[in-house]
Design a protein around this motif. Structure first.
Motif, PDB file in Angstrom:
ATOM      1  N   THR A  31       8.972  -6.081  -2.624  1.00 57.33           N
ATOM      2  CA  THR A  31       8.651  -4.762  -2.298  1.00 57.33           C
ATOM      3  C   THR A  31       9.932  -3.830  -2.553  1.00 57.33           C
ATOM      4  N   LEU A  89      11.393  -2.390  -0.345  1.00 55.54           N
ATOM      5  CA  LEU A  89      12.265  -2.547   0.763  1.00 55.54           C
ATOM      6  C   LEU A  89      13.180  -3.885   0.552  1.00 55.54           C
ATOM      7  N   ASP A  90      12.894  -4.595  -0.417  1.00 53.16           N
ATOM      8  CA  ASP A  90      13.296  -5.908  -0.599  1.00 53.16           C
ATOM      9  C   ASP A  90      14.287  -6.109  -1.784  1.00 53.16           C
ATOM     10  N   SER A 120       4.970   1.254  13.230  1.00 52.09           N
ATOM     11  CA  SER A 120       5.647   1.818  12.142  1.00 52.09           C
ATOM     12  C   SER A 120       5.828   0.464  11.134  1.00 52.09           C
ATOM     13  N   THR A 174       1.546  -0.936   5.124  1.00 48.42           N
ATOM     14  CA  THR A 174       2.296   0.018   4.293  1.00 48.42           C
ATOM     15  C   THR A 174       2.278   1.405   4.605  1.00 48.42           C
ATOM     16  N   PRO A 175       2.991   2.381   4.142  1.00 50.65           N
ATOM     17  CA  PRO A 175       2.772   3.773   4.494  1.00 50.65           C
ATOM     18  C   PRO A 175       1.338   4.370   4.134  1.00 50.65           C
ATOM     19  N   ARG A 230      -0.926   2.877   6.935  1.00 52.74           N
ATOM     20  CA  ARG A 230      -0.706   3.589   8.237  1.00 52.74           C
ATOM     21  C   ARG A 230      -1.226   4.962   8.350  1.00 52.74           C
ATOM     22  N   SER A 256       7.423  -4.857   3.690  1.00 54.82           N
ATOM     23  CA  SER A 256       6.186  -4.160   3.854  1.00 54.82           C
ATOM     24  C   SER A 256       4.987  -5.091   3.507  1.00 54.82           C
ATOM     25  N   CYS A 291      14.341  -2.345   6.935  1.00 56.36           N
ATOM     26  CA  CYS A 291      14.435  -0.834   7.001  1.00 56.36           C
ATOM     27  C   CYS A 291      14.759  -0.521   8.454  1.00 56.36           C
ATOM     28  N   PRO A 315      -0.836  10.501   1.393  1.00 55.22           N
ATOM     29  CA  PRO A 315      -1.234   9.059   0.538  1.00 55.22           C
ATOM     30  C   PRO A 315      -2.131   8.166   1.273  1.00 55.22           C
ATOM     31  N   GLU A 371      11.319   3.619   1.753  1.00 53.47           N
ATOM     32  CA  GLU A 371      10.159   3.234   2.309  1.00 53.47           C
ATOM     33  C   GLU A 371       9.169   4.000   2.203  1.00 53.47           C
ATOM     34  N   ALA A 372       9.034   5.336   1.713  1.00 54.35           N
ATOM     35  CA  ALA A 372       7.861   5.924   1.261  1.00 54.35           C
ATOM     36  C   ALA A 372       7.096   5.152   0.238  1.00 54.35           C
ATOM     37  N   SER A 421       7.319   2.024  -0.293  1.00 52.23           N
ATOM     38  CA  SER A 421       7.233   0.572  -0.186  1.00 52.23           C
ATOM     39  C   SER A 421       5.692  -0.169   0.017  1.00 52.23           C
ATOM     40  N   GLY A 422       4.551   0.852  -0.133  1.00 51.03           N
ATOM     41  CA  GLY A 422       3.148   0.442  -0.294  1.00 51.03           C
ATOM     42  C   GLY A 422       2.929   0.457  -1.634  1.00 51.03           C
TER      43      GLY A 422
END
Lengths: 838, 342, 169
Positions: A716, A718-719, B100, B104-105, B108, B231, B339, C64, C135-136, C138-139
């Protein structure tokens, strides 16, 4: 927002000398298809909705290996909303990507070879209806022995998964020897023997394969499909549907990622074509993610044994590579993959004597095939990790060792591949410098480390998939009175920037803006053949064809304008949408006027260009796999942090230098490098196409362990580490504007560089991909116990290799033929091959 | 495209109406909150309720009430709301961290606290399509007779994969269950059952309406999650820990919960007990880590090797307790979660 | 088994890209399916339909979400923003411009979902750090780019939007 001074990509090379003339090539640009992509208007195959369209679903085998005794479709046919149910007898003709392995059927007639093999198709008004009706088809199977892996395949002569191949369940055996390897080992100061395993993995394009077929108003067939190879699909459809190819139009829609996974003709494509013809209505199929895993054609799992002899200074005296390859249930590109696994070892470092023995077996799993790097990442991993071990034993810095043995530019290798420009040394020097290698290697604290590895890759396969003497790529240009230019070409946009390469080259030659160009690509009715988006061939081959067509158009226009302006045509320049006297630039006409002048003088203007690769000196049988007009080179340094208790790995940074010749569009070139690094890192650390064999006493099941995008681990955002890219630009005479490939090569050094970095960090060798924390922790335990600090295979099984074809290398006076085989020119096609190709 | 099976749909506005519907439908209906667990399961035909009853339109289920005396969280509060709410700190940090780190965002933004607590147990042999499960002749959890993880087992061993469950257990949470016949409040740790099929003691006619927490003044808590990527992934092991420390840094009370190592989050009672009255020194932490790891029994039905997951348990307990005593373990946390937690 | 042919259709009214929209659909359908199949909005893609890839992300009331896991039945009265609604006054949104210029879209398949996700981020946090951008999105899996050019494009758009705001005031 041009990124001409992009801090994350450095361009090194001689290209800038003539950059005043280059207004398009080499300038970071918005790609021509960017607007469509950022507005969601790019029309992928599943975005096509047509009136009266029906939906297709495939019933797939729940058994890994079985005979089909009987299929009863009556309940499904009677289900409300179902239009048609097809079975194998409706499309029985065999096909396959390679002429030597025409072993697939669109729907299995009497033999299923893996879980997911299709046996019937339902076409219905709604997709959900088609799905429901699948459960109403009754299939009576006779279960056959499950063959799970190559070792089982070697041990099981019957039942055979296919009735062709070498024997039993061995699909292909290769044995080639270039020079006397035993003599090479006798000359060596040290001999290294290492066994490695590279697990299979898959492409995982985010777009699932989809196709829509219609019967045209005039009764012909049109199919839109997410394919990388519309030309080969065209041929397969003509064969299986028994239709004249001239009555079939294949339109390759832009692929939502390909990476090699959409390069075969697929059963679902043939099924919807057949159904559309029978129903006379549009028929669509879009595979589920699970079904994409069953299409597979991904990286072959390969067990490898490298034996390498070296002198004290690291010079290689001889190398012997053996591979045992898990092919899965069908041939696919497998014969080529088997040769590729042994082909490119000689293209990076000088290997004076080389022996390759490769064995591909059939197993009851989805077929493996070509994934980014096709057959070469696995042995590259072994070779580069073994070099790291060699450097350590010889007490030579691994970068210096490689610099010492890099193969020369324009060399002809032991296996008769003619190299072009070779800037691997420069790649190594650059990554060593920018990564601070000398301050880091063996100097970082425990738990942190750096590793280095290199690679080479083809810039287009030198031979086509089926034997013919025609060009590999063709381009037609149409010049319009309004100053627009249309490009017609079979090349296929799979995200890599195929369309942008064509537009950029034509725009550069004609001095116009790429956005003045219209593209008609990937359509077998509109454009001349391009063999497809595979083997990193488009930039060089379609690019050269476009260059030729554009130069020819330019010559015609120049002729007309020269007459009109009374200027010698050699003095005319094409730039900034003008054609003008380079001595007196104010004297000129707009490009639009120039086209009108030429059209008035010569009639309608259209030109063509085509490209055929140079003849390869590799004349021996098998020498068709590996030759390329030129090769790209890469070197990478990977930094890792390894938790010394759990083996958990973090990769903070990767430096990579790539010998690209010329970056036609540096924004895209950088994207290809970073995308390759990304995919390589996924393979290095987490991606696996893994299977479950249920306990034999209880079940015959052999299933994909997790055919889902959740459990198949793709890194992802983040990776993803920081990546520092260096592009080495020394134009190669073979490439358009000197360009070489960039889409595949930069993936190759990542996996071995990670392994070498883990060793630098915690002193354990992980001779197996992927490198997971479990394996590191096991190796750390070995180290602690005072045993060999290593995780990896220890054994390579006995295989009855055939006598090797012996080809003396160029420096031993070889002419490219084997001394113990009939020379190629007179070799006859064997009976067996004839049957398979008919 | 994976499609949902057909279903009837109800969207009650009040808890009472919802309770009436469930009472009438019993096992035929399933409450739908964020849908991020149930809808994929329905597309794979693991769960095929005849009726879906949306809880999203019931106002009261969306409330968050944080008071000195304690907190009450509606079941439909999304995980994003919890993760983003800075009031979830100190005693409540573990819950915010767990929320958190779910998926994934986007998920969530949809997934709810109640849904995550009730998350179906997971297994590599179960979280598969209908066709895939047919190819192994199904399994004990759904439509079959054999547990392929442990063929001799007569019990399903699917794994509890909730992130907030272990965190809330470590915080001593209680849940309020509402049905037509009344309501009851139980300790969350009493709601779970160590059985992959019958993993939760919520009756089909009950709605998990609310989570309540005591005042956690003086407590500190943390949550550590193991998964392959930064994630998407469900936990394949997790550790939630909460301690209340006295002025001289000795442990007055402690709870340690190990998640994703059985069919339910496991309270590591002995490990927690071993800490009582002791300072969080290395010896105390090592002993607690060893005791906690002893109860973790990961099996071969998730990502990663099971023996390795067990080994990481001790490591995570160590990190968690060091973090709670004030060590800076942000680098270790970030190396696993990819993160920072702010 | 109830054949789907016997099912009634459902209707909802919602705001799609700022436009009041009525749609009838088969009640089992998700927001993803009605957008693509019943409303001709094929800009929203799909890669798994199980919430495992992020390709189908849209903004639902500004946040989102994954349209493959939202029942269309639950969208009545909601605001939905897809990539088709991202542009402004016939032009491209600064995010779209930046993605186009900086190589953030290769095959373009994951792009629409990343664009709307990034828009929600910038709406809520006009000056995100690199880590917050990371982070935002990351999905959202991307198999082509390795994400780095995407991060840079979001940063470039952020600066452009901030610049526009400054010049407007």
């Amino acid at each position: 927002m041009p990124n001409e001074r992009d801090p994350r990509v450095t361009r090194v090379g001689s290209l800038k000398a003539n950059e005043n003339d280059l207004r398009v090539i080499g300038v970071p640009r918005r790609r021509v298809d960017a607007r469509a992509k950022v507005t969601g208007q790019t029309r992928f195959a599943d975005d096509i909705f047509l009136p009266r369209m029906a939906f297709c679903k495939l019933l797939r085998s729940p058994h890994p290996h079985a005979r089909i005794r009987r299929i009863d479709t009556s309940r499904a046919v009677a289900h409300p909303g179902v239009y048609l149910v097809l079975t194998g007898k409706d499309v029985p003709i065999q096909y396959g990507i390679l002429p030597v392995s025409q072993d697939e059927q669109a729907l299995c007639v009497d033999h299923v070879r893996h879980v997911g093999d299709p046996v019937a198709a339902v076409i219905a008004r709604e997709e959900l209806t088609a799905f429901e009706a699948l459960d109403l088809i009754d299939v009576d199977y006779e279960i056959l022995t499950t063959i799970s892996n190559p070792e089982e395949a070697l041990a099981t002569s019957a039942p055979r998964i296919h009735e062709y191949g070498e024997e039993g369940n061995i699909h292909k055996l290769v044995a080639l020897e270039f020079g006397n390897v035993e003599e090479g080992f006798a000359e060596a100061d040290e001999i290294f023997e290492d066994t490695f395993f590279f697990q299979g993995n898959t492409h995982l394009p985010i777009e699932q394969h989809a196709s829509v077929a219609i019967k045209d108003p005039d009764g012909k067939l049109t199919i839109w499909s997410s394919t990388q190879t519309p030309h080969y699909l065209h041929r397969a459809l003509a064969k299986v549907l028994e239709m004249p190819a001239a009555h079939i139009r294949v339109i390759a829609t832009p692929n939502g990622g390909g990476f090699g996974g959409k390069s075969d003709p697929f059963n679902h494509e043939i099924v919807v074509a057949k159904a559309a013809l029978m129903l006379d209505r549009p028929v669509k199929i879009c595979l589920t993610r699970e079904e994409v895993f069953y299409c597979h054609r991904g990286r072959h799992p390969i067990l490898m044994k490298f034996k390498t002899g070296v002198k004290k200074d690291g010079a290689i005296t001889g190398m012997h590579l053996q591979t045992l390859i898990d092919g899965g249930a069908y041939g696919s590109y497998g014969v080529a993959s088997t040769f590729y696994a042994g082909a490119l070892q000689t293209t990076t470092y000088h290997v004076p004597r080389y022996r390759y023995q490769g064995c591909r077996t059939f197993t009851n799993k989805p077929p493996c095939g070509p994934k980014r790097g096709h057959g070469t990442p696995q042995p590259r991993f072994g070779q580069e990790v073994q070099l790291d071990k060699i450097a350590e034993r010889l007490k030579i810095d691994p970068a210096n060792l490689r610099l010492h043995i890099v193969e020369s530019p324009n060399a002809v290798t032991a296996n008769f591949f003619r190299l072009g420009t070779v800037n691997l040394s420069e790649c190594i020097r650059r990554v060593v410098e920018v990564s601070g290698w000398k301050d880091k290697f063996r100097k970082l604290p425990e738990g942190r480390g750096v590793g280095l590895a290199c690679s080479a890759y083809l810039t287009g396969a030198g031979l086509p998939i089926y034997w013919n003497k025609m060009p590999h790529s063709g381009v037609q240009l149409k010049f319009d009175r309004c100053g627009g230019v249309s490009i017609f070409c079979g090349a296929t946009e799979i995200g890599q920037g195929s369309d942008d390469v064509l537009a950029g080259i034509v725009a550069q030659v004609l001095g116009i803006d790429p956005f003045d160009i219209r593209l008609f690509t990937g359509d077998t009715d509109l454009g001349p053949v391009d063999l497809g988006s595979y083997s990193s061939r488009v930039t060089l081959m379609a690019g050269n064809a476009a260059l030729q067509a554009a130069e020819r158009g330019k010559a015609i226009i120049a002729e007309g304008v020269a007459e009109k302006l009374e200027v010698p045509k050699e003095r005319l320049s094409f730039a900034d949408k003008r054609v003008f006297d380079s001595v007196a630039p104010e004297k000129g006409v707009s490009f639009e006027e120039a086209v009108c002048i030429a059209e008035a003088r010569f009639g309608t203007i259209g030109t063509v260009g085509s490209y055929t690769p140079p003849k390869s000196p590799a004349l021996y049988k098998g020498g068709g796999v590996g030759p390329s007009p030129t090769y790209s080179y890469s070197a990478a340094v990977v930094e890792v942090e390894v938790n010394p208790v759990t083996g958990w790995v973090t990769v903070p940074r990767i430096w990579i230098a790539h010998d690209i010749g010329c970056a036609l569009n540096p924004t895209l070139a950088r994207g290809q490098v970073e995308g390759s690094v990304y995919m390589g890192l996924g393979e290095a650390l987490m991606e696996e196409q893994e299977f479950r064999r249920l306990p034999k006493k209880l079940s015959h099941a052999l299933v994909h362990k997790f055919p889902s995008i959740l459990e198949y681990k793709s890194p992802t955002s983040l990776d993803m580490p920081e990546v520092i890219t260096e592009l080495i630009e020394e134009p190669d005479p073979q490439g358009p504007f000197g360009a070489k490939e960039v889409g595949q090569g930069p993936l190759l050094p990542i996996m071995p560089a990670v392994a070498n970095a883990v060793y630098d960090a915690v002193g354990v060798r992980i001779d197996e991909i992927p490198i997971t924390p479990e394996k590191i922790m096991k190796a750390l335990a070995e180290k602690k116990a005072g045993r060999e600090p290593r995780f990896g295979p220890s054994h390579f099984p006995r295989i009855n290799w055939p006598e090797a074809l012996r080809v003396p290398p160029p420096w031993e006076g070889g002419d490219g033929n084997a001394v113990n085989d009939v020379p190629r020119r007179t070799r006859r096609v064997s009976k067996k091959e004839k049957v398979l190709t008919s | 495209m994976m499609r949902l099976p057909l279903f009837e749909f109800r969207a009650p506005r009040t808890l009472e109406e919802a309770a009436r519907i469930l009472d009438a439908e019993r096992a035929n209906a399933m409450p739908l909150a964020g849908g991020t667990d149930l809808l994929p399961n329905m597309k794979r035909r693991q769960q095929v309720p005849r009726m879906l009853m949306s809880l999203r339109h019931i106002e009261i289920l969306n409330r968050v009430a944080l008071h000195d005396s304690g907190s009450r969280l509606g079941a439909c509060v999304t995980l994003s709301e919890i993760a983003a709410d800075r009031r979830f700190r100190n005693g409540l940090t573990a819950l915010a961290q767990a929320a958190s780190l779910v998926a994934t965002p986007q998920i969530r933004n949809m997934a709810t606290l109640g849904g995550n607590i009730c998350l179906d147990t997971r297994c590599n042999y179960y979280d598969q399509s209908y066709e895939w499960r047919k190819s192994i002749n199904f399994c004990l959890k759904k439509d079959g007779t054999t547990c392929w993880v442990a063929p001799s087992s007569r019990k399903c061993v699917a794994v509890s994969s909730t992130d907030t469950g272990p965190a809330l257990m470590a915080l001593g949470a209680r849940v309020r269950l509402v049905s037509r016949s009344g309501e009851r409040e139980v300790l969350l740790s009493d709601l779970y059952n160590n059985d992959g099929i019958d993993f939760i003691k919520r009756r089909p006619d009950e709605i998990l309406a609310e989570v309540s927490l005591d005042n956690l003044h003086g407590w500190k808590s943390t949550y550590w999650k193991l998964r392959r990527r930064g994630s998407f992934d469900f936990p394949v092991l997790s550790v939630a820990a909460a301690v209340s420390l006295s002025g001289n840094n000795t442990v007055e009370d402690a709870r340690i919960v190990v998640g994703s190592a059985a069919c339910r989050p496991l309270a590591a009672m002995e490990a927690a007990k071993s800490l009582l009255g002791r300072p969080l020194n290395q010896q105390a932490i090592e002993e607690a880590a060893a005791l906690a790891a002893r109860i973790a029994k990961p099996l071969d039905n998730t990502d990663f090797d099971m023996t390795w997951r067990k080994r990481v348990t001790a490591e995570f307990v160590t990190y968690a307790l060091r973090e709670l005593r004030g060590d800076d373990v942000r680098a270790e946390r970030e190396s696993f979660t990819r993160c920072a937690f702010e | 088994m109830l054949p789907i042919e016997s099912q009634k259709t459902s209707q909802i009214r919602f705001m799609l890209n700022g436009e009041e929209t009525d749609v009838s659909f088969a009640p089992y359908k998700t927001l993803l399916e009605i957008l693509r199949e019943d409303l001709g909005h094929t800009g929203t893609k799909h890669g798994c339909e199980l919430g495992e890839c992020g390709a189908c992300a849209v903004l639902l009331d500004g946040k989102p979400v994954l349209s493959c896991l939202v029942l269309a039945l639950e969208c009545g009265g909601k605001q939905v923003l897809t990539v088709e609604g991202l542009g402004e006054d016939g032009g491209l949104h600064p995010l779209q411009d930046a993605f186009a210029d900086l190589g953030a879209a290769q095959c373009g398949y994951c792009t629409p979902a990343i664009l709307v996700t990034a828009k929600a981020l910038l709406d809520q946090n006009p000056h995100p750090t690199r880590d917050q951008i990371r982070e935002a999105i990351s999905g959202n899996l991307c198999r082509c780019t390795g994400y780095l050019q995407i991060f840079e494009a979001v940063e470039a758009a952020m600066l452009k939007i901030a610049g526009q705001k400054t010049s407007a005031t």
